[in-house]
Design a protein around this motif. Structure first.
Motif, mmCIF file in Angstrom:
data_model
loop_
_atom_site.group_PDB
_atom_site.id
_atom_site.type_symbol
_atom_site.label_atom_id
_atom_site.label_comp_id
_atom_site.label_asym_id
_atom_site.label_seq_id
_atom_site.Cartn_x
_atom_site.Cartn_y
_atom_site.Cartn_z
ATOM 1 N N TYR A 143 -17.361 34.588 11.568
ATOM 2 C CA TYR A 143 -16.266 35.412 11.031
ATOM 3 C C TYR A 143 -15.041 35.320 11.935
ATOM 4 O O TYR A 143 -13.911 35.146 11.458
ATOM 5 C CB TYR A 143 -16.740 36.870 10.893
ATOM 6 C CG TYR A 143 -15.702 37.784 10.297
ATOM 7 C CD1 TYR A 143 -15.540 37.871 8.925
ATOM 8 C CD2 TYR A 143 -14.879 38.548 11.116
ATOM 9 C CE1 TYR A 143 -14.571 38.705 8.366
ATOM 10 C CE2 TYR A 143 -13.911 39.389 10.572
ATOM 11 C CZ TYR A 143 -13.764 39.465 9.197
ATOM 12 O OH TYR A 143 -12.810 40.285 8.657
ATOM 13 N N LEU A 144 -15.248 35.434 13.242
ATOM 14 C CA LEU A 144 -14.130 35.360 14.194
ATOM 15 C C LEU A 144 -13.461 33.984 14.167
ATOM 16 O O LEU A 144 -12.228 33.884 14.216
ATOM 17 C CB LEU A 144 -14.616 35.697 15.602
ATOM 18 C CG LEU A 144 -15.031 37.157 15.822
ATOM 19 C CD1 LEU A 144 -15.692 37.322 17.186
ATOM 20 C CD2 LEU A 144 -13.833 38.088 15.670
ATOM 21 N N ILE A 145 -14.253 32.923 14.072
ATOM 22 C CA ILE A 145 -13.696 31.565 14.000
ATOM 23 C C ILE A 145 -12.878 31.403 12.722
ATOM 24 O O ILE A 145 -11.779 30.834 12.740
ATOM 25 C CB ILE A 145 -14.806 30.495 14.079
ATOM 26 C CG1 ILE A 145 -15.520 30.553 15.435
ATOM 27 C CG2 ILE A 145 -14.259 29.096 13.795
ATOM 28 C CD1 ILE A 145 -14.668 30.214 16.633
ATOM 29 N N ASN A 146 -13.381 31.914 11.613
ATOM 30 C CA ASN A 146 -12.652 31.840 10.353
ATOM 31 C C ASN A 146 -11.318 32.583 10.448
ATOM 32 O O ASN A 146 -10.290 32.095 9.966
ATOM 33 C CB ASN A 146 -13.494 32.408 9.211
ATOM 34 C CG ASN A 146 -12.801 32.262 7.879
ATOM 35 O OD1 ASN A 146 -12.533 31.150 7.432
ATOM 36 N ND2 ASN A 146 -12.508 33.385 7.235
ATOM 37 N N GLU A 147 -11.341 33.753 11.066
ATOM 38 C CA GLU A 147 -10.096 34.500 11.254
ATOM 39 C C GLU A 147 -9.128 33.711 12.137
ATOM 40 O O GLU A 147 -7.929 33.666 11.871
ATOM 41 C CB GLU A 147 -10.386 35.877 11.867
ATOM 42 C CG GLU A 147 -11.112 36.820 10.941
ATOM 43 C CD GLU A 147 -10.259 37.260 9.761
ATOM 44 O OE1 GLU A 147 -9.132 37.742 9.987
ATOM 45 O OE2 GLU A 147 -10.716 37.110 8.620
ATOM 46 N N ALA A 148 -9.638 33.093 13.194
ATOM 47 C CA ALA A 148 -8.801 32.290 14.090
ATOM 48 C C ALA A 148 -8.163 31.124 13.343
ATOM 49 O O ALA A 148 -6.984 30.809 13.542
ATOM 50 C CB ALA A 148 -9.624 31.775 15.262
ATOM 51 N N ASP A 149 -8.942 30.483 12.481
ATOM 52 C CA ASP A 149 -8.428 29.334 11.731
ATOM 53 C C ASP A 149 -7.353 29.734 10.721
ATOM 54 O O ASP A 149 -6.666 28.864 10.180
ATOM 55 C CB ASP A 149 -9.567 28.601 11.027
ATOM 56 C CG ASP A 149 -10.405 27.779 11.991
ATOM 57 O OD1 ASP A 149 -9.940 27.519 13.124
ATOM 58 O OD2 ASP A 149 -11.531 27.400 11.615
ATOM 59 N N ASN A 150 -7.234 31.019 10.464
ATOM 60 C CA ASN A 150 -6.213 31.511 9.539
ATOM 61 C C ASN A 150 -5.226 32.442 10.231
ATOM 62 O O ASN A 150 -4.615 33.295 9.586
ATOM 63 C CB ASN A 150 -6.885 32.220 8.360
ATOM 64 C CG ASN A 150 -7.613 31.234 7.487
ATOM 65 O OD1 ASN A 150 -6.998 30.414 6.824
ATOM 66 N ND2 ASN A 150 -8.934 31.278 7.517
ATOM 67 N N CYS A 151 -5.032 32.246 11.537
ATOM 68 C CA CYS A 151 -4.107 33.092 12.286
ATOM 69 C C CYS A 151 -2.668 32.839 11.817
ATOM 70 O O CYS A 151 -2.367 31.851 11.142
ATOM 71 C CB CYS A 151 -4.242 32.853 13.786
ATOM 72 S SG CYS A 151 -3.529 31.301 14.377
ATOM 73 N N TYR A 152 -1.789 33.741 12.198
ATOM 74 C CA TYR A 152 -0.398 33.710 11.747
ATOM 75 C C TYR A 152 0.296 32.375 12.040
ATOM 76 O O TYR A 152 0.930 31.801 11.153
ATOM 77 C CB TYR A 152 0.378 34.869 12.393
ATOM 78 C CG TYR A 152 1.848 34.834 12.088
ATOM 79 C CD1 TYR A 152 2.321 35.214 10.845
ATOM 80 C CD2 TYR A 152 2.758 34.408 13.047
ATOM 81 C CE1 TYR A 152 3.668 35.173 10.555
ATOM 82 C CE2 TYR A 152 4.114 34.361 12.764
ATOM 83 C CZ TYR A 152 4.566 34.746 11.524
ATOM 84 O OH TYR A 152 5.896 34.692 11.235
ATOM 85 N N VAL A 153 0.172 31.869 13.258
ATOM 86 C CA VAL A 153 0.883 30.632 13.611
ATOM 87 C C VAL A 153 0.319 29.436 12.855
ATOM 88 O O VAL A 153 1.066 28.574 12.394
ATOM 89 C CB VAL A 153 0.878 30.396 15.142
ATOM 90 C CG1 VAL A 153 1.468 29.036 15.492
ATOM 91 C CG2 VAL A 153 1.650 31.497 15.855
ATOM 92 N N THR A 154 -0.995 29.386 12.675
ATOM 93 C CA THR A 154 -1.589 28.297 11.894
ATOM 94 C C THR A 154 -1.084 28.333 10.457
ATOM 95 O O THR A 154 -0.711 27.302 9.891
ATOM 96 C CB THR A 154 -3.128 28.379 11.935
ATOM 97 O OG1 THR A 154 -3.560 28.260 13.291
ATOM 98 C CG2 THR A 154 -3.765 27.271 11.116
ATOM 99 N N ARG A 155 -1.051 29.524 9.857
ATOM 100 C CA ARG A 155 -0.513 29.645 8.494
ATOM 101 C C ARG A 155 0.968 29.276 8.457
ATOM 102 O O ARG A 155 1.432 28.631 7.505
ATOM 103 C CB ARG A 155 -0.730 31.063 7.958
ATOM 104 C CG ARG A 155 -2.187 31.390 7.700
ATOM 105 C CD ARG A 155 -2.394 32.677 6.901
ATOM 106 N NE ARG A 155 -1.451 33.731 7.171
ATOM 107 C CZ ARG A 155 -1.627 34.752 8.007
ATOM 108 N NH1 ARG A 155 -2.756 34.840 8.691
ATOM 109 N NH2 ARG A 155 -0.706 35.678 8.165
#
Length: 144
Positions: A109-121
């Motif tokens: 869950y934490l990795i998924n959230e990281a992969d969709n962080c603000y800067v990545t988006r």
């Protein structure tokens, strides 16, 4: 949300003082490209921004969920490939280690959230680069 960065390129190598008005760092290029290698390269700065956002997102989500985690380490690398139309396609690889007593499900869950962080988006989104304008500096010495 607007973000402002000020940069002053110095006459030594490609050294550039980079500031947001509160904090400052030095950017540069490696010696093989005639830099002095005393600061992060532009690509390293971009990856650092993505990495910082990913690990901060993990910390933020874990705190909100009440999950006890320790250090969060990330390593990012990128490879850029020139396309036939001369544009670039860039692949970013990320490895993240989360210290703490969390379940596999919480970790994922934490990795998924990281992969969709603000800067990545933000980076994945659409960019509209405006043409550069002349910077009007009021503090420069006037030469006769």
């Amino acid at each position: 949300m607007s973000t402002n960065i000020n940069i002053k390129n110095l006459p030594v190598g490609y050294q550039s003082g980079i500031s947001n008005g509160k904090h400052a760092i030095l950017g540069d290029e490696p010696k093989p490209t005639k830099g002095t290698d005393l600061g992060f390269s532009p690509v390293e700065l971009l990856l650092a921004g993505i990495a910082m956002c990913k690990v901060a997102t993990i910390r933020n989500v874990a705190r909100r969920k009440g999950w006890e985690i320790g250090e969060v380490d990330a390593q990012l690398s990128q490879d850029a490939f020139r396309q036939e139309d001369r544009s670039f396609k860039t692949r970013v690889n990320t490895q993240i280690e989360i210290e703490g007593d969390i379940t596999e499900e919480q970790h994922d869950y934490l990795i998924n959230e990281a992969d969709n962080c603000y800067v990545t988006r933000l980076v994945r989104g659409e960019w509209d680069f405006q043409e550069s304008n002349r910077l009007k500096l009021t503090n420069r010495l006037q030469h006769p």
